[in-house]
Scaffold this motif. Sequence first.
Motif, PDB file in Angstrom:
ATOM      1  N   GLY A   1       0.799  -1.221   0.000  1.00 51.12           N
ATOM      2  CA  GLY A   1       0.000   0.000   0.000  1.00 51.12           C
ATOM      3  C   GLY A   1       0.830   1.267   0.000  1.00 51.12           C
ATOM      4  N   MET A   2       2.137   1.119   0.214  1.00 50.87           N
ATOM      5  CA  MET A   2       3.109   2.217   0.160  1.00 50.87           C
ATOM      6  C   MET A   2       2.803   3.358   1.130  1.00 50.87           C
ATOM      7  SD  MET A   2       4.222   2.340  -3.853  1.00 50.87           S
ATOM      8  CE  MET A   2       2.661   2.888  -4.482  1.00 50.87           C
ATOM      9  N   THR A   3       2.239   3.031   2.269  1.00 54.12           N
ATOM     10  CA  THR A   3       1.983   4.026   3.301  1.00 54.12           C
ATOM     11  C   THR A   3       3.261   4.269   4.094  1.00 54.12           C
ATOM     12  OG1 THR A   3      -0.306   3.320   3.487  1.00 54.12           O
ATOM     13  CG2 THR A   3       0.601   4.504   5.360  1.00 54.12           C
ATOM     14  N   ASN A   4       3.517   5.512   4.441  1.00 55.58           N
ATOM     15  CA  ASN A   4       4.673   5.845   5.271  1.00 55.58           C
ATOM     16  C   ASN A   4       4.330   5.488   6.715  1.00 55.58           C
ATOM     17  OD1 ASN A   4       6.747   6.943   6.755  1.00 55.58           O
ATOM     18  ND2 ASN A   4       6.713   8.911   5.720  1.00 55.58           N
ATOM     19  N   CYS A   5       4.962   4.458   7.236  1.00 57.32           N
ATOM     20  CA  CYS A   5       4.654   3.963   8.574  1.00 57.32           C
ATOM     21  C   CYS A   5       5.744   4.272   9.596  1.00 57.32           C
ATOM     22  CB  CYS A   5       4.392   2.452   8.513  1.00 57.32           C
ATOM     23  SG  CYS A   5       2.877   2.046   7.608  1.00 57.32           S
ATOM     24  N   LYS A   6       6.594   5.234   9.310  1.00 60.47           N
ATOM     25  CA  LYS A   6       7.681   5.581  10.239  1.00 60.47           C
ATOM     26  C   LYS A   6       7.157   6.039  11.590  1.00 60.47           C
ATOM     27  CE  LYS A   6      11.142   6.709   6.791  1.00 60.47           C
ATOM     28  NZ  LYS A   6      11.991   7.741   6.204  1.00 60.47           N
ATOM     29  N   ALA A   7       6.026   6.742  11.604  1.00 59.58           N
ATOM     30  CA  ALA A   7       5.492   7.277  12.859  1.00 59.58           C
ATOM     31  C   ALA A   7       5.068   6.187  13.829  1.00 59.58           C
ATOM     32  CB  ALA A   7       4.316   8.205  12.573  1.00 59.58           C
ATOM     33  N   ILE A   8       4.772   4.984  13.331  1.00 58.64           N
ATOM     34  CA  ILE A   8       4.335   3.907  14.229  1.00 58.64           C
ATOM     35  C   ILE A   8       5.445   2.918  14.532  1.00 58.64           C
ATOM     36  CG2 ILE A   8       1.879   4.104  13.729  1.00 58.64           C
ATOM     37  CD1 ILE A   8       2.170   1.757  11.753  1.00 58.64           C
ATOM     38  N   GLN A   9       6.641   3.233  14.075  1.00 58.17           N
ATOM     39  CA  GLN A   9       7.786   2.402  14.424  1.00 58.17           C
ATOM     40  C   GLN A   9       8.346   2.891  15.752  1.00 58.17           C
ATOM     41  OE1 GLN A   9      10.295   2.723  10.968  1.00 58.17           O
ATOM     42  NE2 GLN A   9       9.011   1.356   9.754  1.00 58.17           N
ATOM     43  N   GLU A  10       9.103   2.052  16.426  1.00 55.62           N
ATOM     44  CA  GLU A  10       9.645   2.418  17.736  1.00 55.62           C
ATOM     45  C   GLU A  10      10.382   3.752  17.664  1.00 55.62           C
ATOM     46  OE1 GLU A  10      11.990   0.360  21.472  1.00 55.62           O
ATOM     47  OE2 GLU A  10      11.712  -0.763  19.615  1.00 55.62           O
ATOM     48  N   GLY A  11      10.027   4.644  18.582  1.00 56.60           N
ATOM     49  CA  GLY A  11      10.613   5.979  18.600  1.00 56.60           C
ATOM     50  C   GLY A  11       9.809   6.993  17.806  1.00 56.60           C
ATOM     51  N   GLY A  12       8.838   6.537  17.023  1.00 54.21           N
ATOM     52  CA  GLY A  12       8.007   7.432  16.226  1.00 54.21           C
ATOM     53  C   GLY A  12       6.949   8.121  17.072  1.00 54.21           C
ATOM     54  N   SER A  13       6.384   9.193  16.556  1.00 55.87           N
ATOM     55  CA  SER A  13       5.418   9.995  17.313  1.00 55.87           C
ATOM     56  C   SER A  13       4.112   9.263  17.607  1.00 55.87           C
ATOM     57  CB  SER A  13       5.121  11.294  16.566  1.00 55.87           C
ATOM     58  OG  SER A  13       4.576  11.013  15.290  1.00 55.87           O
ATOM     59  N   CYS A  14       3.831   8.187  16.882  1.00 53.74           N
ATOM     60  CA  CYS A  14       2.585   7.435  17.092  1.00 53.74           C
ATOM     61  C   CYS A  14       2.840   5.988  17.506  1.00 53.74           C
ATOM     62  CB  CYS A  14       1.723   7.479  15.824  1.00 53.74           C
ATOM     63  SG  CYS A  14       1.217   9.138  15.364  1.00 53.74           S
ATOM     64  N   PHE A  15       4.053   5.701  17.987  1.00 56.59           N
ATOM     65  CA  PHE A  15       4.367   4.334  18.418  1.00 56.59           C
ATOM     66  C   PHE A  15       3.564   3.952  19.663  1.00 56.59           C
ATOM     67  CE2 PHE A  15       6.926   1.271  20.873  1.00 56.59           C
ATOM     68  CZ  PHE A  15       6.927   0.222  19.967  1.00 56.59           C
ATOM     69  N   GLU A  16       3.406   4.881  20.579  1.00 63.88           N
ATOM     70  CA  GLU A  16       2.626   4.635  21.787  1.00 63.88           C
ATOM     71  C   GLU A  16       1.188   5.086  21.575  1.00 63.88           C
ATOM     72  OE1 GLU A  16       3.640   2.993  24.406  1.00 63.88           O
ATOM     73  OE2 GLU A  16       5.741   2.863  23.816  1.00 63.88           O
ATOM     74  N   PRO A  17       0.202   4.370  21.964  1.00 68.25           N
ATOM     75  CA  PRO A  17       0.311   3.061  22.604  1.00 68.25           C
ATOM     76  C   PRO A  17       0.736   1.991  21.587  1.00 68.25           C
ATOM     77  CG  PRO A  17      -1.994   3.583  22.218  1.00 68.25           C
ATOM     78  CD  PRO A  17      -1.196   4.784  21.803  1.00 68.25           C
ATOM     79  N   ASP A  18       1.565   1.103  22.043  1.00 72.07           N
ATOM     80  CA  ASP A  18       2.105   0.050  21.186  1.00 72.07           C
ATOM     81  C   ASP A  18       1.086  -1.088  21.086  1.00 72.07           C
ATOM     82  OD1 ASP A  18       3.674  -1.660  19.717  1.00 72.07           O
ATOM     83  OD2 ASP A  18       5.062  -2.135  21.353  1.00 72.07           O
ATOM     84  N   THR A  19      -0.004  -0.808  20.357  1.00 69.45           N
ATOM     85  CA  THR A  19      -1.032  -1.830  20.147  1.00 69.45           C
ATOM     86  C   THR A  19      -1.283  -1.978  18.654  1.00 69.45           C
ATOM     87  OG1 THR A  19      -2.894  -0.291  20.186  1.00 69.45           O
ATOM     88  CG2 THR A  19      -2.177  -1.194  22.324  1.00 69.45           C
ATOM     89  N   LEU A  20      -1.751  -3.136  18.286  1.00 74.02           N
ATOM     90  CA  LEU A  20      -2.044  -3.412  16.883  1.00 74.02           C
ATOM     91  C   LEU A  20      -3.138  -2.493  16.353  1.00 74.02           C
ATOM     92  CD1 LEU A  20      -1.458  -5.104  14.389  1.00 74.02           C
ATOM     93  CD2 LEU A  20      -3.009  -6.848  15.284  1.00 74.02           C
ATOM     94  N   VAL A  21      -4.177  -2.267  17.144  1.00 77.10           N
ATOM     95  CA  VAL A  21      -5.285  -1.407  16.710  1.00 77.10           C
ATOM     96  C   VAL A  21      -4.792   0.024  16.491  1.00 77.10           C
ATOM     97  CG1 VAL A  21      -7.492  -0.389  17.393  1.00 77.10           C
ATOM     98  CG2 VAL A  21      -7.100  -2.822  17.722  1.00 77.10           C
TER      99      VAL A  21
END
Length: 168
Positions: A71-91
């Motif tokens: 899907g070529m979405t930029n998922c850097k924000a949900i990787q560890e250290g990213g601004s949206c990593f927490e909460p670290d849940t699948l949802v």
Amino acid sequence: MRKNIILQCLLLLECYLASTMEAADAAVPVTVLSPPEGNTTFLDGTTWCVALNGVSQIDLQNALDWACGLGMTNCKAIQEGGSCFEPDTLVSHASYAFNSYYQQNGNSDIACNFGGTATVIKHNPSYNKCVYAAPGSVGSSAPSLYKQKPSFIWWKTVGVLLLLYLTS
């Protein structure tokens, strides 16, 4: 006379090479990425796409993998250290990725399906430093229709023609 024949042969060779290069480019299949299922009804107002609670974790993980991969979405924000990593849940991670894809692909409900694991909402899901994209805030992930790569075959051909012309 011989010079004209050589130039005509080179011109034919140049045309052949140019046509085969264009044909080679045309023969390369372009992958068109789209989410599974859904329709193309556009929604009114500002909307976001988020993961549904209570869906299969396997389906949700597969949809997240697709969004961040094909899907070529930029998922850097949900990787560890990213601004949206927490909460670290699948949802939470899937919601961010799904919304990014949704915004990049025209805010249509087909871009917020993900095999039935996502839904469209009308309230901004952003929190703390995690800012969810909104309509118009991201560019399209669709591949460009125009390839911006220089073709050196023309320069080589011109060089050979010029060299042959000057040496005869």
